[in-house]
Enzyme design. Structure first.
Site, mmCIF file in Angstrom:
data_model
loop_
_atom_site.group_PDB
_atom_site.id
_atom_site.type_symbol
_atom_site.label_atom_id
_atom_site.label_comp_id
_atom_site.label_asym_id
_atom_site.label_seq_id
_atom_site.Cartn_x
_atom_site.Cartn_y
_atom_site.Cartn_z
ATOM 1 N N ARG A 166 0.861 -1.172 0.000
ATOM 2 C CA ARG A 166 0.000 0.000 0.000
ATOM 3 C C ARG A 166 0.903 1.228 0.000
ATOM 4 O O ARG A 166 2.032 1.199 0.507
ATOM 5 C CB ARG A 166 -0.894 0.018 1.237
ATOM 6 C CG ARG A 166 -1.818 -1.188 1.368
ATOM 7 C CD ARG A 166 -2.611 -1.118 2.676
ATOM 8 N NE ARG A 166 -3.531 -2.236 2.811
ATOM 9 C CZ ARG A 166 -3.249 -3.386 3.425
ATOM 10 N NH1 ARG A 166 -2.035 -3.558 3.962
ATOM 11 N NH2 ARG A 166 -4.134 -4.345 3.507
ATOM 12 N N LYS A 189 -2.274 -2.835 7.872
ATOM 13 C CA LYS A 189 -3.487 -2.463 8.590
ATOM 14 C C LYS A 189 -3.605 -3.250 9.885
ATOM 15 O O LYS A 189 -3.272 -4.428 9.951
ATOM 16 C CB LYS A 189 -4.716 -2.733 7.714
ATOM 17 C CG LYS A 189 -4.885 -1.754 6.561
ATOM 18 C CD LYS A 189 -6.190 -1.999 5.835
ATOM 19 C CE LYS A 189 -6.424 -0.962 4.753
ATOM 20 N NZ LYS A 189 -7.719 -1.175 4.050
ATOM 21 N N HIS A 257 -2.443 2.783 -6.197
ATOM 22 C CA HIS A 257 -3.020 1.556 -5.660
ATOM 23 C C HIS A 257 -3.222 0.512 -6.758
ATOM 24 O O HIS A 257 -3.245 -0.697 -6.479
ATOM 25 C CB HIS A 257 -4.350 1.854 -4.970
ATOM 26 C CG HIS A 257 -4.745 0.803 -3.977
ATOM 27 N ND1 HIS A 257 -4.016 0.531 -2.822
ATOM 28 C CD2 HIS A 257 -5.792 -0.077 -3.964
ATOM 29 C CE1 HIS A 257 -4.601 -0.438 -2.144
ATOM 30 N NE2 HIS A 257 -5.669 -0.834 -2.815
ATOM 31 N N ARG A 260 -0.536 -2.063 -6.807
ATOM 32 C CA ARG A 260 -0.745 -3.168 -5.850
ATOM 33 C C ARG A 260 -1.707 -4.194 -6.444
ATOM 34 O O ARG A 260 -1.474 -5.400 -6.350
ATOM 35 C CB ARG A 260 -1.280 -2.599 -4.543
ATOM 36 C CG ARG A 260 -1.682 -3.626 -3.491
ATOM 37 C CD ARG A 260 -2.024 -2.880 -2.204
ATOM 38 N NE ARG A 260 -2.866 -3.644 -1.303
ATOM 39 C CZ ARG A 260 -2.409 -4.468 -0.358
ATOM 40 N NH1 ARG A 260 -1.105 -4.674 -0.236
ATOM 41 N NH2 ARG A 260 -3.240 -5.110 0.450
ATOM 42 N N HIS A 283 -3.845 -9.251 3.673
ATOM 43 C CA HIS A 283 -5.293 -9.283 3.855
ATOM 44 C C HIS A 283 -5.633 -10.136 5.072
ATOM 45 O O HIS A 283 -5.133 -11.248 5.220
ATOM 46 C CB HIS A 283 -5.988 -9.869 2.628
ATOM 47 C CG HIS A 283 -6.003 -8.943 1.454
ATOM 48 N ND1 HIS A 283 -6.232 -9.373 0.161
ATOM 49 C CD2 HIS A 283 -5.830 -7.595 1.371
ATOM 50 C CE1 HIS A 283 -6.182 -8.336 -0.660
ATOM 51 N NE2 HIS A 283 -5.946 -7.261 0.050
ATOM 52 N N TYR A 292 -9.569 -11.011 -6.734
ATOM 53 C CA TYR A 292 -8.638 -11.023 -7.858
ATOM 54 C C TYR A 292 -8.899 -12.183 -8.815
ATOM 55 O O TYR A 292 -8.479 -12.139 -9.968
ATOM 56 C CB TYR A 292 -7.195 -11.049 -7.351
ATOM 57 C CG TYR A 292 -6.804 -9.764 -6.681
ATOM 58 C CD1 TYR A 292 -6.607 -8.600 -7.417
ATOM 59 C CD2 TYR A 292 -6.678 -9.686 -5.289
ATOM 60 C CE1 TYR A 292 -6.281 -7.404 -6.797
ATOM 61 C CE2 TYR A 292 -6.346 -8.503 -4.670
ATOM 62 C CZ TYR A 292 -6.157 -7.361 -5.424
ATOM 63 O OH TYR A 292 -5.848 -6.176 -4.810
#
Length: 311
Positions: A166, A189, A257, A260, A283, A292
């Site tokens: 990110r 995150k 982004h 990514r 994730h 994806y």
């Protein structure tokens, strides 16, 4: 009392909300951004209840909620032009809070929890094709008259594409991260750390930037610097991408982004498995990574249609 905000909360409900957010942050590893979103979602909901029932919402109010109350809230949010996706996220936060309150206060929230969230079509990521990604990097490397800034821009974009970072993760790196080893430790995150392999081309791009940069590299200072020496701003990177995509004739979806997204999609196309890609992207849920597969299927379908226009 306001129609939507903290002034509509009774002290008991305000305390309960604060406690729930603490639990979410402390035990479920939620990021500060997610906690803020949850707070906004619940303030909207509890503020609505205050106006809908004519008095501040209390724990007893939640115990008496019915499907009609939840539907009225959804209708009010739709009237404010909240998108189906945002409404679904907001209702998910509300349900989590209601479950927690039901356990804490000992009431049955099944009627309110049985309300369905709106269906929405999850938009697919918009990755660049491999040749477009390479052109973007080449353009960024030649896009500034100052050599060290051009090298910096190339290094940042190469890191995004080569490691799937990110933008906040890349620009949050400090000097102590250098020199990169075979794998880079990234804090993503929710404070979750992951190991991301570093390709030689990525290492070389960052090394060249550091060789040209006029600022000394120290452990506590930013790895990527702005023109005046401070931490590089995401807006500068976005501007670099915008100028490059305009020069290349690429769509507005070609953002930092998107690199990514390109990293993940190209790995999947090359035979990478979803679990590995999930770990590389950081994730928390495999369902987030599974989007994806839709991108890959859409690409294959477009290739098929181009080759077989009558298919």
């Amino acid at each position: 009392m306001t129609a939507n905000g903290p002034l509509a909360l009774a002290p008991a409900m305000s305390d309960a909300l604060a406690r729930w957010l603490e639990v979410e942050a402390g035990t479920r590893d939620r990021s500060p951004h997610t906690i803020k979103a949850y707070r906004d979602d619940l303030l909207a909901f509890l503020g609505f209840l205050g106006g809908y029932h004519g008095c501040p919402a209390l724990p007893g109010t939640l115990a008496e909620l019915k499907q009609s109350d939840m539907r009225a809230f959804a209708a009010a949010e739709r009237a404010r032009d909240l998108s189906p996706r945002s409404l679904a996220r907001r209702q998910s936060a509300v349900r989590s809070f209601l479950r927690w309150m039901a356990d804490r206060e000992g009431f049955d929230a099944s009627l309110a929890l049985s309300t369905r969230s709106p269906k929405y079509q999850r938009s697919l990521p918009r990755p660049l094709a491999p040749d477009q990604a390479r052109q973007m990097l080449d353009m960024a490397g030649d896009g500034h008259d100052t050599p060290w800034i051009a090298a910096r821009d190339l290094a940042v974009l190469t890191l995004l594409y080569g490691c799937g970072l990110r933008i906040s993760e890349a620009l949050g790196l400090d000097g102590r991260a250098w020199p990169f080893r075979e794998a880079l430790t990234v804090r993503g995150k929710g404070g979750r750390e992951r190991q991301v392999p570093v390709l030689p081309v990525t290492h070389q791009a960052v090394a060249e930037y550091l060789r040209l940069a006029p600022y000394p590299l120290t452990p506590d200072q930013p790895l990527f610097r702005g023109a005046r020496g401070g931490r590089l701003s995401p807006g500068i990177v976005a501007t670099t991408m915008r100028q490059a995509r305009q020069a290349l004739g690429l769509p507005p979806t070609a953002t930092p982004h998107a690199l990514r997204h390109s990293f993940a999609t190209h790995l999947l196309s090359a035979g990478g498995d979803l679990r590995t890609i999930q770990e590389l992207l950081g994730h928390a849920s495999l369902s987030t990574t599974q989007v994806y597969t839709g991108v890959d299927d859409a690409h294959l379908l477009s290739v098929y249609r181009a080759a077989h226009p009558r298919g």
